[in-house]
Every structure is written in structure tokens, then in C-alpha cells.
Design an enzyme around this catalytic site. Structure first.
Site, PDB file in Angstrom:
ATOM      1  N   HIS A  75       0.838  -1.193   0.000  1.00 20.20           N
ATOM      2  CA  HIS A  75       0.000   0.000   0.000  1.00 20.20           C
ATOM      3  C   HIS A  75       0.879   1.251   0.000  1.00 20.20           C
ATOM      4  O   HIS A  75       2.037   1.215   0.418  1.00 20.20           O
ATOM      5  CB  HIS A  75      -0.925  -0.003   1.206  1.00 20.20           C
ATOM      6  CG  HIS A  75      -1.982  -1.045   1.127  1.00 20.20           C
ATOM      7  ND1 HIS A  75      -3.003  -1.140   2.038  1.00 20.20           N
ATOM      8  CD2 HIS A  75      -2.196  -2.051   0.232  1.00 20.20           C
ATOM      9  CE1 HIS A  75      -3.795  -2.138   1.715  1.00 20.20           C
ATOM     10  NE2 HIS A  75      -3.323  -2.718   0.621  1.00 20.20           N
TER      11      HIS A  75
ATOM     12  N   GLU B 170       0.844   3.906   1.872  1.00 18.15           N
ATOM     13  CA  GLU B 170       1.306   4.302   3.202  1.00 18.15           C
ATOM     14  C   GLU B 170       2.499   3.459   3.640  1.00 18.15           C
ATOM     15  O   GLU B 170       3.469   3.982   4.191  1.00 18.15           O
ATOM     16  CB  GLU B 170       0.186   4.127   4.255  1.00 18.15           C
ATOM     17  CG  GLU B 170      -1.109   4.798   3.894  1.00 18.15           C
ATOM     18  CD  GLU B 170      -2.112   3.890   3.198  1.00 18.15           C
ATOM     19  OE1 GLU B 170      -3.289   3.921   3.575  1.00 18.15           O
ATOM     20  OE2 GLU B 170      -1.706   3.152   2.265  1.00 18.15           O
TER      21      GLU B 170
ATOM     22  N   CYS C   8      -6.087   1.149   5.566  1.00 18.71           N
ATOM     23  CA  CYS C   8      -6.598  -0.129   6.055  1.00 18.71           C
ATOM     24  C   CYS C   8      -6.049  -0.370   7.469  1.00 18.71           C
ATOM     25  O   CYS C   8      -5.203   0.383   7.951  1.00 18.71           O
ATOM     26  CB  CYS C   8      -6.185  -1.258   5.119  1.00 18.71           C
ATOM     27  SG  CYS C   8      -4.406  -1.642   5.168  1.00 18.71           S
TER      28      CYS C   8
ATOM     29  N   CYS D  28      -2.130  -0.844   7.537  1.00 18.19           N
ATOM     30  CA  CYS D  28      -1.403   0.421   7.405  1.00 18.19           C
ATOM     31  C   CYS D  28      -1.598   1.288   8.640  1.00 18.19           C
ATOM     32  O   CYS D  28      -0.683   2.005   9.049  1.00 18.19           O
ATOM     33  CB  CYS D  28      -1.840   1.163   6.138  1.00 18.19           C
ATOM     34  SG  CYS D  28      -1.215   0.380   4.627  1.00 18.19           S
TER      35      CYS D  28
END
Length: 142
Positions: free
Chosen positions: A68, A70, A96, A99
Site C-alpha cells: 500500500h 502508506e 486499512c 497500514c
């Protein structure tokens, strides 16, 4: 306060532009980590270094090893001389839960995102940890 909102919108727009670097076809996500009005890291969703730049399989399902935005931004900091203690994360989509855990551990104190994801567990965890979380829909300001 108005100046802070304008700055937040600018960084969020830059995160959206950065998301265009992603090779993911289903959803392109970009992230910037800002500390003291300086961008200290950036990331977008994609495969790990050295992997082919294909995020989805033949059935259009995201491959399990896709990182992801992040996570990419936070791991870049780990490899640099910077630290994210007290920083703000600007991300195009709400984080999410996985993260969110990284954000908490990285010492990030604010998260500004544009689009909500279908699950809220990441946002809930960030708020539980005392992190300031705000949604700014970029489209509302354009």
C-alpha cells in the site's frame, strides 16, 4: 485555520498526482508524509522492488504482495535519515487496518485522506490511538 486547510488540500492534491505513478489498474493510491512543511517521504501502491509492475492477477484480484502507498512511504523513511515522529500523512484513500498499525508505530500524529474505503477499521484504530484523522474530499474544493 483557513491557511492550514489550504495547505492540507495542496498536499492531498500532490498525493493524488503521486498516485499516478502506480501501475495498479483497480485503484491508484498515493501518500506523502510531511513534517514541518517539508515532504519527507512519498509512496504509491505497487509491487516490491524487483517485481514486475503488475498489481492484479488474471482475475483482476490484487496480488497479495502488493504494498500500500502508506507502507511504501513509511518504509522509505526507515531507510533514510528522517523520522516521522509528529508528522502528517496525506493519502488519497483511507488507510486499512494493517497500514493503520504502521502509522501508529511510525509516530505519525495526523492523517488526512480524500476517499473513504469500504471498511472503517483502519480509521477506527487510528482514532483509538489518538491520531487526528480527517477526510477532505478534494473534489469538494475544485
Amino acid at each position: 485555520m483557513r491557511d492550514k486547510r489550504l495547505l492540507d488540500l495542496r498536499y492531498l492534491r500532490m498525493a493524488r498526482i503521486w498516485s499516478e505513478n502506480s501501475y495498479c489498474s483497480r485503484r491508484q493510491v498515493g501518500a506523502l508524509i510531511v513534517k514541518d512543511k517539508m515532504i519527507i517521504s512519498d509512496g504509491y501502491n505497487g509491487t516490491p522492488s524487483g517485481f514486475e509492475n503488475v498489481c492484479e492477477d488474471d482475475n483482476d484480484v490484487t496480488k497479495p504482495y502488493v504494498l500500500h502507498a502508506e507502507a511504501n512511504a513509511i518504509t522509505k523513511i526507515a531507510r533514510s535519515g528522517n523520522n516521522s515522529e509528529g508528522a502528517t500523512l496525506y493519502v488519497t484513500d483511507s488507510p486499512c487496518i494493517e497500514c493503520a498499525k504502521l502509522i501508529i508505530q511510525a509516530g505519525i500524529k495526523r492523517v488526512i485522506f480524500s476517499r473513504a474505503y469500504r471498511l472503517n477499521d483502519g480509521i477506527d484504530l487510528l482514532r483509538r490511538a489518538g491520531i487526528d484523522v480527517e477526510q477532505l474530499a478534494i473534489e469538494d474544493y475544485e
